[in-house]
Design an enzyme around this catalytic site. Structure first.
Site, PDB file in Angstrom:
ATOM      1  N   HIS A 166     -26.468  28.754  -9.776  1.00 20.64           N
ATOM      2  CA  HIS A 166     -25.544  29.512 -10.753  1.00 20.64           C
ATOM      3  C   HIS A 166     -24.263  28.517 -10.945  1.00 20.64           C
ATOM      4  O   HIS A 166     -24.306  27.480 -10.310  1.00 20.64           O
ATOM      5  CB  HIS A 166     -24.926  30.801  -9.886  1.00 20.64           C
ATOM      6  N   HIS A 240     -16.189  14.416 -33.674  1.00 19.20           N
ATOM      7  CA  HIS A 240     -14.941  15.200 -32.980  1.00 19.20           C
ATOM      8  C   HIS A 240     -15.051  16.742 -32.845  1.00 19.20           C
ATOM      9  O   HIS A 240     -15.417  17.468 -33.920  1.00 19.20           O
ATOM     10  CB  HIS A 240     -13.723  14.843 -33.758  1.00 19.20           C
TER      11      HIS A 240
HETATM   12 ZN    ZN Z   1     -12.425  13.500 -31.072  1.00 20.32          ZN
END
Ligand code: ZN
Ligand code: ZN
Length: 347
Positions: A166, A240
């Site tokens: 878990h 990103h």
């Molecule tokens: Zn980044």
């Protein structure tokens, strides 16, 4: 009732949670296979947990809180924090506290008691990651909650009290100190250079390659330059991405494959070590105003990542006293070993 207290000397928070003392300690510190009582997380024992918050059922089973699930999320029966109470800030001189508002959930990763995360198929791990995404989103619906940390304790020495596989989510009305420090560092770097710190770091690591373990499906796994523990691993998206909850289903599948691969390599390299992992992601947008952080600035500075820390020995006096870690392993050697294990497995 739990309470969050502020430590004025270190400007950090501590959760005082007496309920936690009542939880079953099924596991002796080392090897936790024998069970003293029926496991509340096993399929068929659904009534032993509070009512479920979410489950992946794929049309099987008779409905909530019955067998037929593959991943199931329930409130922790012995919560460190609960949302049932209104927020109450208290302030006496230098001492401040917040009456326990928060969430504490358990993500049961499989109906099978012995199913290690490393051995489940990537599609199953994808459902576990989907549970993380959904529960993070759900936590951030509550504007009182500033941050939600998803983490996993594997085996007793890493802090697990039940053997059944878990992970957990704890959401707090304040941003935890480590998360805050990382965000502030990233924001400073961004203000100075206009770039994301982790994007720049990943670029540098990919160019040198010595600490990169694996790159696939848009994700990279590496041994951090200043690893605190032997065989510490960080996984991050190459492009990103500030917020884990923005991950699409296909991203989750790519990450599931990477996570499984890394957990298997660690299992082989270190003989199924105890480990912790945790996710660093964006705070609740509702918390930004309180912190006087600009949402757009944070979007270009924060970059989610997962840290995996094998725990072969506990932090000791020097670590507690200094905040330093002494790591007897060399990250570059760990990266090479984990790369080679992958090659051998593929032969
Ligand atoms: Zn980044
Ligand atoms: Zn079980």
């Amino acid at each position: 009732m739990p309470e969050i207290r502020h430590d004025p000397l270190l400007d950090r928070w501590v959760i005082i949670a007496p309920e936690r003392a009542k939880r079953p300690q099924e596991m002796p510190p080392a090897e936790p296979t024998a069970q003293a009582q029926p496991c509340p997380f096993c399929e068929g024992n659904e009534k032993e947990t509070p009512p479920e918050l979410w489950a992946r059922r794929d049309g099987r089973g008779a409905g909530p809180d019955s067998p037929g699930w593959t991943v199931r999320v329930v409130p922790n029966r012995f919560p460190a924090l609960t949302t049932s109470s209104p927020v109450r800030h208290e302030h006496t001189g230098l001492l401040k506290s917040i009456q326990g508002v928060g969430a504490h959930e358990v993500i049961i990763e499989s109906p099978g008691h012995e199913d290690g995360l490393a051995d489940l198929p990537p599609s199953h791990l994808q459902s576990v990651l989907e549970a993380y995404r959904l529960r993070l989103r759900a936590a951030y619906q509550d504007s009182r909650l500033a941050y939600a940390l998803v983490f996993k304790n594997h085996k007793g020495p890493a802090g697990a009290s039940l053997y059944h596989p878990h992970s957990q989510l704890i959401a707090t009305p304040v941003i935890p100190q480590n998360v805050r420090l990382k965000l502030e560092t990233a924001l400073k770097h961004n203000a100075r250079t206009g770039t994301c710190l982790l994007c720049s770091l990943l670029h540098q690591e990919r160019t040198s390659g010595t600490r990169v373990i694996l790159e696939a499906d848009g994700f990279i796994a590496l041994a951090p330059f200043a690893s605190r523990f032997p065989y510490e691993v960080m996984i991050a998206p190459v492009r990103h991405m500030p917020d884990f909850t923005d991950m699409r289903n296909e991203d989750l599948l790519g990450l599931a494959g990477m996570l499984k691969d890394i957990l298997q390599r660690l299992k082989m390299a270190l003989d199924d070590p105890p480990y912790n992992y945790f996710l660093s992601t964006a705070p609740n947008p509702a918390a930004l105003e309180q912190e006087e952080w600009d949402a757009a600035h944070l979007k270009s500075a924060g970059h989610w990542h997962l840290e995996i820390l094998p725990r072969q020995r506990p932090p000791a006096g020097f670590e507690w006293g200094s905040g330093f870690h002494i790591n007897p392993g060399i990250p570059e050697d760990a990266a090479q070993h984990l790369r080679e294990i992958g090659t051998k497995r593929g032969e």
